[in-house]
Motif scaffolding. Structure first.
Motif, mmCIF file in Angstrom:
data_model
loop_
_atom_site.group_PDB
_atom_site.id
_atom_site.type_symbol
_atom_site.label_atom_id
_atom_site.label_comp_id
_atom_site.label_asym_id
_atom_site.label_seq_id
_atom_site.Cartn_x
_atom_site.Cartn_y
_atom_site.Cartn_z
ATOM 1 N N VAL A 126 -27.943 32.109 -96.982
ATOM 2 C CA VAL A 126 -27.320 31.761 -98.262
ATOM 3 C C VAL A 126 -25.907 31.228 -98.029
ATOM 4 O O VAL A 126 -25.506 30.195 -98.577
ATOM 5 N N HIS A 127 -25.152 31.917 -97.193
ATOM 6 C CA HIS A 127 -23.766 31.521 -96.924
ATOM 7 C C HIS A 127 -23.706 30.188 -96.179
ATOM 8 O O HIS A 127 -22.873 29.323 -96.495
ATOM 9 N N ALA A 128 -24.582 30.014 -95.196
ATOM 10 C CA ALA A 128 -24.573 28.774 -94.414
ATOM 11 C C ALA A 128 -24.886 27.565 -95.287
ATOM 12 O O ALA A 128 -24.240 26.517 -95.181
ATOM 13 N N VAL A 129 -25.882 27.699 -96.168
ATOM 14 C CA VAL A 129 -26.252 26.597 -97.055
ATOM 15 C C VAL A 129 -25.117 26.292 -98.033
ATOM 16 O O VAL A 129 -24.802 25.125 -98.306
ATOM 17 N N ALA A 130 -24.471 27.328 -98.543
ATOM 18 C CA ALA A 130 -23.349 27.117 -99.459
ATOM 19 C C ALA A 130 -22.199 26.401 -98.753
ATOM 20 O O ALA A 130 -21.547 25.508 -99.323
ATOM 21 N N GLN A 241 -20.544 10.535 -89.504
ATOM 22 C CA GLN A 241 -20.256 11.247 -90.758
ATOM 23 C C GLN A 241 -21.152 12.469 -91.003
ATOM 24 O O GLN A 241 -21.087 13.082 -92.066
ATOM 25 N N THR A 242 -21.981 12.833 -90.046
ATOM 26 C CA THR A 242 -22.868 13.988 -90.225
ATOM 27 C C THR A 242 -22.047 15.269 -90.350
ATOM 28 O O THR A 242 -21.036 15.454 -89.674
ATOM 29 N N ARG A 243 -22.519 16.150 -91.214
ATOM 30 C CA ARG A 243 -21.931 17.491 -91.324
ATOM 31 C C ARG A 243 -22.750 18.451 -90.474
ATOM 32 O O ARG A 243 -23.969 18.553 -90.635
ATOM 33 N N ILE A 244 -22.076 19.146 -89.570
ATOM 34 C CA ILE A 244 -22.729 20.104 -88.673
ATOM 35 C C ILE A 244 -22.256 21.503 -89.049
ATOM 36 O O ILE A 244 -21.056 21.771 -89.085
ATOM 37 N N VAL A 245 -23.212 22.368 -89.352
ATOM 38 C CA VAL A 245 -22.890 23.760 -89.685
ATOM 39 C C VAL A 245 -23.374 24.630 -88.529
ATOM 40 O O VAL A 245 -24.571 24.665 -88.231
ATOM 41 N N VAL A 246 -22.443 25.316 -87.870
ATOM 42 C CA VAL A 246 -22.772 26.144 -86.706
ATOM 43 C C VAL A 246 -23.017 27.567 -87.189
ATOM 44 O O VAL A 246 -22.087 28.285 -87.571
ATOM 45 N N VAL A 247 -24.295 27.949 -87.178
ATOM 46 C CA VAL A 247 -24.690 29.287 -87.636
ATOM 47 C C VAL A 247 -25.005 30.192 -86.450
ATOM 48 O O VAL A 247 -24.754 31.397 -86.493
ATOM 49 N N GLY A 248 -25.568 29.620 -85.378
ATOM 50 C CA GLY A 248 -25.865 30.397 -84.183
ATOM 51 C C GLY A 248 -24.588 30.914 -83.541
ATOM 52 O O GLY A 248 -23.560 30.229 -83.522
ATOM 53 N N VAL A 249 -24.647 32.121 -83.005
ATOM 54 C CA VAL A 249 -23.465 32.758 -82.416
ATOM 55 C C VAL A 249 -23.534 32.615 -80.898
ATOM 56 O O VAL A 249 -24.333 33.282 -80.237
ATOM 57 N N CYS A 250 -22.719 31.733 -80.366
ATOM 58 C CA CYS A 250 -22.651 31.532 -78.915
ATOM 59 C C CYS A 250 -21.632 32.511 -78.343
ATOM 60 O O CYS A 250 -20.456 32.489 -78.723
ATOM 61 N N ARG A 269 -18.476 22.796 -89.174
ATOM 62 C CA ARG A 269 -18.091 23.997 -89.920
ATOM 63 C C ARG A 269 -18.757 25.209 -89.267
ATOM 64 O O ARG A 269 -19.984 25.265 -89.145
ATOM 65 N N PHE A 270 -17.962 26.164 -88.824
ATOM 66 C CA PHE A 270 -18.480 27.421 -88.297
ATOM 67 C C PHE A 270 -18.564 28.422 -89.446
ATOM 68 O O PHE A 270 -17.642 28.503 -90.268
ATOM 69 N N VAL A 271 -19.657 29.179 -89.501
ATOM 70 C CA VAL A 271 -19.816 30.155 -90.577
ATOM 71 C C VAL A 271 -20.078 31.537 -89.984
ATOM 72 O O VAL A 271 -20.677 31.670 -88.911
ATOM 73 N N PHE A 272 -19.633 32.544 -90.707
ATOM 74 C CA PHE A 272 -19.813 33.928 -90.268
ATOM 75 C C PHE A 272 -20.290 34.784 -91.437
ATOM 76 O O PHE A 272 -19.657 34.810 -92.501
ATOM 77 N N ALA A 273 -21.396 35.454 -91.239
ATOM 78 C CA ALA A 273 -21.903 36.444 -92.205
ATOM 79 C C ALA A 273 -22.063 35.827 -93.592
ATOM 80 O O ALA A 273 -22.733 34.804 -93.749
ATOM 81 N N TYR A 274 -21.416 36.426 -94.623
ATOM 82 C CA TYR A 274 -21.681 36.067 -96.013
ATOM 83 C C TYR A 274 -20.631 36.740 -96.881
ATOM 84 O O TYR A 274 -19.883 37.610 -96.435
ATOM 85 N N ARG A 275 -20.587 36.356 -98.129
ATOM 86 C CA ARG A 275 -19.734 37.013 -99.120
ATOM 87 C C ARG A 275 -20.574 38.052 -99.879
ATOM 88 O O ARG A 275 -21.808 37.937 -99.918
ATOM 89 N N PRO A 276 -19.946 39.050 -100.503
ATOM 90 C CA PRO A 276 -20.723 40.059 -101.246
ATOM 91 C C PRO A 276 -21.635 39.455 -102.309
ATOM 92 O O PRO A 276 -22.766 39.919 -102.498
ATOM 93 N N ASP A 277 -21.171 38.402 -103.011
ATOM 94 C CA ASP A 277 -22.025 37.808 -104.038
ATOM 95 C C ASP A 277 -23.216 37.087 -103.416
ATOM 96 O O ASP A 277 -24.295 37.022 -104.016
ATOM 97 N N GLU A 278 -23.050 36.551 -102.195
ATOM 98 C CA GLU A 278 -24.165 35.898 -101.507
ATOM 99 C C GLU A 278 -25.185 36.927 -101.021
ATOM 100 O O GLU A 278 -26.397 36.664 -101.024
ATOM 101 N N PHE A 279 -24.698 38.100 -100.625
ATOM 102 C CA PHE A 279 -25.599 39.193 -100.262
ATOM 103 C C PHE A 279 -26.447 39.592 -101.469
ATOM 104 O O PHE A 279 -27.673 39.749 -101.370
#
Length: 327
Positions: A126-130, A241-250, A269-279
């Motif tokens: 949810v967080h990564a897609v947002a 112009q591609t948007r890359i979202v890094v969800v995997g944790v290296c 864009r690197f993402v980590f976990a989620y926000r409480p509302d996304e949970f």
């Protein structure tokens, strides 16, 4: 372990089901390799449980006996601690668990209650897609179809995004990706996922010096593998112009060539976990049936089979998610 006692603002919970995450596998391996450096931890941060009792200073708005899950953080004297990932805060692979009352999310609906344990990994999707700010007309590539990649695919489809191209070397994971809703599933050993994705996306946005007016590319990549070299490959392979979202944790140092991102004007864009509302949204999607998590759960085992479950999950072609239930 001593019987846990809820402190002020805390709740005693009996776990009903708990999933095993890739970070759990990593911690077990690290503890085995470096027992003097890595302290023992009661793992488990993907859980659902039943409220048993309350500590002092609680509002008791959730009745005893209610099934609940929670963002896995517990307030302590040393600040918030990750439940199941901190030596100080035991996790859900146990018979008792202490959670923060203010973070409880009651589980309602008609789905099997143990599916609520999947709210935590689904919230990552949810967080990564947002974070990707996906718009109508965008064409998405998901690289890696483990539990994280599959969560991203499920959330993309729940948000009405498509087409979605998914790529993984594992035949079992490709089948799961298709079942969950990926429109095109690619074996990278046979054909390039980038080519199939580009064909769906159409003509790419030109390099910046050739662009007469600002244009927004419709290409988005979710990197859900998290091993060295993947991000560099993605950057080399995507159009401008591609948007890359890094969800995997290296977990290891990695190398990229910044000029590739510069000349293509890539957004990373690197993402980590989620926000409480996304949970909470992830749990709502599960209980409403917006996301069917049944395909993710490839086995349920009793808690005392945890060792067996960890060994099974080290074979990536065999399972997606194993849930451990109390004996």
């Amino acid at each position: 372990m001593p019987e846990p006692t809820p402190g002020p603002g805390q709740v005693l919970v009996a776990p009903l089901a708990c999933g095993i995450c890739g970070s759990d596998l990593h911690l077990v391996s690290s503890q085995a390799a470096m027992p003097d450096l890595v302290p023992a931890i009661v793992l488990g941060h993907e859980f659902v449980g039943e409220v048993l009792d309350y500590g002092p200073g609680t509002e008791r708005t959730v009745p005893v006996g209610t099934a609940v899950t929670s963002v896995p953080y517990l307030d302590t004297g040393d600040g918030p601690q990750l439940v199941g990932l901190s030596p100080a805060v035991p996790g859900g692979l146990a018979e008792r668990l202490v959670l923060q009352e203010k973070r409880l999310v009651p589980v309602t609906g008609d789905v099997p209650v143990h599916y609520a344990a999947f709210a935590e990994p689904l919230a990552v999707g949810v967080h990564a897609v947002a974070a990707a700010d996906v718009q109508p007309g965008d064409v998405v590539l998901v690289v890696g179809c483990g539990p994280v990649g599959l969560s991203v695919i499920a959330c993309l489809k729940a948000a009405g995004v498509g087409p979605v191209v998914a790529a993984d070397f594992s035949p079992r994971r490709r089948v799961l990706a298709e079942h969950i809703g990926a429109d095109v599933v690619i074996d990278p050993a046979v054909s390039s996922p980038y080519q199939s994705w580009a064909e769906l996306a159409g003509a790419p946005v030109p390099m910046s010096p050739l662009m007469d007016t600002p244009q927004r590319a419709n290409t988005v990549v979710f990197e859900c593998v998290g091993v060295p070299g993947i991000l560099a490959t993605v950057m080399d392979s995507v159009p401008p112009q591609t948007r890359i979202v890094v969800v995997g944790v290296c977990m290891q140092p990695d190398t990229i060539t910044p000029v590739v991102g510069t000349t293509k004007e890539l957004s990373i864009r690197f993402v980590f976990a989620y926000r409480p509302d996304e949970f909470a949204r992830a749990l709502d999607w599960i209980v409403r049936g917006t996301v069917d998590v049944a395909p993710f759960v490839t086995a349920t085992l009793p808690l005392d089979s945890a060792t067996e479950a960890f060994e099974e999950l080290r074979q990536p072609d065999k399972h997606c998610k194993i849930l451990l239930l109390p004996t």
